[in-house]
Design a protein around this motif. Structure first.
Motif, PDB file in Angstrom:
ATOM      1  N   ALA A  73      62.708  40.208  33.298  1.00 35.42           N
ATOM      2  CA  ALA A  73      61.456  40.698  33.931  1.00 35.42           C
ATOM      3  C   ALA A  73      61.348  40.073  35.287  1.00 35.42           C
ATOM      4  O   ALA A  73      60.964  40.582  36.415  1.00 35.42           O
ATOM      5  CB  ALA A  73      60.250  40.043  32.969  1.00 35.42           C
ATOM      6  N   ARG A  74      61.798  38.615  35.437  1.00 38.57           N
ATOM      7  CA  ARG A  74      61.352  37.849  36.627  1.00 38.57           C
ATOM      8  C   ARG A  74      62.657  38.484  37.524  1.00 38.57           C
ATOM      9  O   ARG A  74      62.222  38.763  38.836  1.00 38.57           O
ATOM     10  CB  ARG A  74      62.125  36.554  36.386  1.00 38.57           C
ATOM     11  CG  ARG A  74      61.197  35.547  36.847  1.00 38.57           C
ATOM     12  CD  ARG A  74      61.440  34.032  36.266  1.00 38.57           C
ATOM     13  NE  ARG A  74      62.157  33.384  37.394  1.00 38.57           N
ATOM     14  CZ  ARG A  74      62.200  31.822  37.123  1.00 38.57           C
ATOM     15  NH1 ARG A  74      62.005  31.579  35.707  1.00 38.57           N
ATOM     16  NH2 ARG A  74      62.847  31.159  37.987  1.00 38.57           N
ATOM     17  N   LEU A  75      63.757  38.788  37.135  1.00 33.73           N
ATOM     18  CA  LEU A  75      64.735  39.110  38.289  1.00 33.73           C
ATOM     19  C   LEU A  75      64.679  40.850  38.644  1.00 33.73           C
ATOM     20  O   LEU A  75      64.927  40.820  39.654  1.00 33.73           O
ATOM     21  CB  LEU A  75      66.288  38.935  37.506  1.00 33.73           C
ATOM     22  CG  LEU A  75      66.549  37.277  37.575  1.00 33.73           C
ATOM     23  CD1 LEU A  75      68.101  37.215  37.104  1.00 33.73           C
ATOM     24  CD2 LEU A  75      66.184  36.740  39.116  1.00 33.73           C
ATOM     25  N   MET A  76      64.311  41.581  37.915  1.00 38.14           N
ATOM     26  CA  MET A  76      64.082  42.962  38.003  1.00 38.14           C
ATOM     27  C   MET A  76      62.959  43.082  39.282  1.00 38.14           C
ATOM     28  O   MET A  76      63.132  43.768  40.276  1.00 38.14           O
ATOM     29  CB  MET A  76      63.748  43.808  36.929  1.00 38.14           C
ATOM     30  CG  MET A  76      65.127  43.882  36.037  1.00 38.14           C
ATOM     31  SD  MET A  76      66.215  45.004  36.933  1.00 38.14           S
ATOM     32  CE  MET A  76      67.474  43.628  37.197  1.00 38.14           C
ATOM     33  N   THR A  77      61.853  42.174  38.960  1.00 43.60           N
ATOM     34  CA  THR A  77      60.854  42.028  39.876  1.00 43.60           C
ATOM     35  C   THR A  77      61.179  41.460  41.215  1.00 43.60           C
ATOM     36  O   THR A  77      60.845  42.124  42.319  1.00 43.60           O
ATOM     37  CB  THR A  77      59.453  41.374  39.173  1.00 43.60           C
ATOM     38  OG1 THR A  77      59.484  41.733  37.941  1.00 43.60           O
ATOM     39  CG2 THR A  77      58.403  41.399  40.208  1.00 43.60           C
ATOM     40  N   LEU A  78      62.181  40.442  41.173  1.00 46.53           N
ATOM     41  CA  LEU A  78      62.571  39.739  42.242  1.00 46.53           C
ATOM     42  C   LEU A  78      63.468  40.725  43.191  1.00 46.53           C
ATOM     43  O   LEU A  78      63.168  40.953  44.294  1.00 46.53           O
ATOM     44  CB  LEU A  78      63.118  38.409  42.063  1.00 46.53           C
ATOM     45  CG  LEU A  78      64.031  37.662  43.318  1.00 46.53           C
ATOM     46  CD1 LEU A  78      62.741  37.331  44.124  1.00 46.53           C
ATOM     47  CD2 LEU A  78      64.696  36.636  42.545  1.00 46.53           C
ATOM     48  N   GLU A  79      64.315  41.328  42.269  1.00 40.71           N
ATOM     49  CA  GLU A  79      65.356  42.263  43.041  1.00 40.71           C
ATOM     50  C   GLU A  79      64.545  43.351  43.555  1.00 40.71           C
ATOM     51  O   GLU A  79      64.688  43.680  45.112  1.00 40.71           O
ATOM     52  CB  GLU A  79      66.206  42.753  42.114  1.00 40.71           C
ATOM     53  CG  GLU A  79      67.286  43.749  42.573  1.00 40.71           C
ATOM     54  CD  GLU A  79      67.947  44.356  41.414  1.00 40.71           C
ATOM     55  OE1 GLU A  79      69.022  43.555  40.757  1.00 40.71           O
ATOM     56  OE2 GLU A  79      67.861  45.581  40.986  1.00 40.71           O
TER      57      GLU A  79
END
Ligand code: ADP
Ligand code: MG
Ligand code: MG
Length: 374
Positions: free
Chosen positions: A310-316
């Protein structure tokens, strides 16, 4: 009847409808492919029976690879659904080959066309009307993963290379920043710093995948609510559609992308950041639906990777918006000069809130995976 487009008519014949079909008309409001509804004579009236699509070759540079993935997966799904006692004609898309046995038809201009069944009595939602619908969405995408858990992933073509390689996305951002073609870096220093501070995070999932700790799975890569058809009668998730981006990937990527857009309280391009929050209640609802289906299929490491997803897809996603802003809006369509920056800001707001609630996010996953909290 009323078909004035040579290529469309050729496609109608190539898939064997020819004179049998009653009429064809444009269908849906897709931004990427050109879509037509094919009506066949029914018992009482003409019925929308097939969907015929001209695939956008600028986006899908390897249409044969895309269609190969789709055929492999949907034919496999038909068998799984039969074993589950379900209805393969409603619970997955059924793609139709051309008369000459090819997975798609190439028209006189070299444009690819493909065809699948229309699923009647189904409903599609752009936004969740209730938490229950978002729960259904988690359940549907979880079920999809479970159904495909024994599918030989190495049979899939990587049709968009490094799609969710967050490390490479970070590197592309660095290049855009260094070039600063439009002299925009000065207008977004805090956002740039937000990304630079998270360089290490970008590697969290990629490293685990490369080390073999996280397995590659069949991933959908566009796990939005509007890519699920819901049963018109029961309101339950029925069929996963829009299979163009099926590729090998991490479970956490599909999970994370669903959360990114579905557990946000405002639109991706909301200018008023005070309206944009990460709704951990919605996150929990999705986790519940998703893990009810997948907890016995995913490895322990994969389960633990979901909050990171969740965190990384959003950051990406935010990184991509900001990189595009820096390079002059060459990838995402924009309506005004700061549009991509506005989008990046909403994503970073979500990332920030996820980071603050990361322990709770992990606990929620453990709760529904029935992992002891020690
Ligand atoms: P896009 O890539 O443009 O999002 P989709 O394949 O998701 O294209 O199709 C767009 C919309 O058309 C869907 O959101 C859904 O409402 C409708 N649709 C697509 N395929 C079917 C189908 N087989 N049966 C019923 N409706 C469909
Ligand atoms: Mg779609
Ligand atoms: Mg699509």
């Amino acid at each position: 009847d009323g078909i004035d487009n040579r290529n469309l008519e050729d496609a109608v014949y190539a898939f064997g409808f020819g004179k049998k079909c009653s009429y064809v008309k444009t269908f849906g409001a897709g931004h990427i492919n050109e879509t037509y509804a094919v009506y066949m004579p029914g018992e009482e009236k003409d019925e929308l029976s097939y969907v015929l699509q001209r695939v956008n070759r600028n986006v899908f540079k390897d249409p044969a690879g895309v269609m190969d993935n789709i055929f492999g997966v949907t034919e496999y799904l038909r068998n799984v659904i039969r074993k589950e006692g379900g209805d393969p004609d409603r619970e997955t898309l059924s793609y139709i080959k051309t008369k000459s046995g090819s997975t798609y038809f190439e028209d006189s201009e070299g444009e690819p066309w493909r065809c699948y069944n229309f699923i009647p009595d189904s409903v599609c939602y752009q936004l969740a009307e209730s938490p229950e619908q978002f729960y259904q969405s988690g359940s549907s995408f979880g079920h999809f993963l479970k159904q495909l858990s024994d599918y030989p992933v190495d049979r899939l073509n990587e049709t968009i290379p490094d799609f969710h390689n967050t490390v490479k996305r970070f590197e592309a951002f660095q290049v855009a920043l260094k070039r600063d073609l439009k002299n925009r870096a000065a207008t977004c220093r805090p956002e740039i710093q937000f990304v630079l501070d998270r360089e290490k995070d970008c590697a969290v999932l990629v490293d685990q995948q490369e080390a073999g700790t996280l397995p590659l799975r069949v991933t959908h890569n566009d796990t939005k609510l509007n890519n699920i058809l819901f049963d018109g009668k029961t309101g339950k998730g029925l069929c996963i559609i829009d299979l163009d981006t099926i590729m090998p990937g991490l479970a956490a990527n599909d999970f994370g992308d669903s959360i990114r857009f579905g557990a946000a309280t405002a639109e991706e391009d909301e200018r008023d950041l005070n309206k944009m929050h990460f709704d951990i209640g919605l996150y929990e609802v999705y986790v519940k639906g998703y893990l009810e289906e997948t907890k016995d299929v995913l490895t322990q490491e994969e389960i633990e990777s979901l909050p990171w997803g969740a965190r990384l897809m959003t950051l990406e996603c935010g990184i991509r918006f900001l990189a595009d802003y820096l390079q002059g809006d060459t990838y995402f369509k924009t309506d005004y000069p700061e549009h991509n920056l506005v989008r990046a800001r909403t994503q970073f707001r979500l990332v920030d809130e996820m980071e603050q609630q990361f322990e709770q996010m992990k606990e929620i996953v453990r709760k529904y995976a029935c992992i002891d909290i020690f």
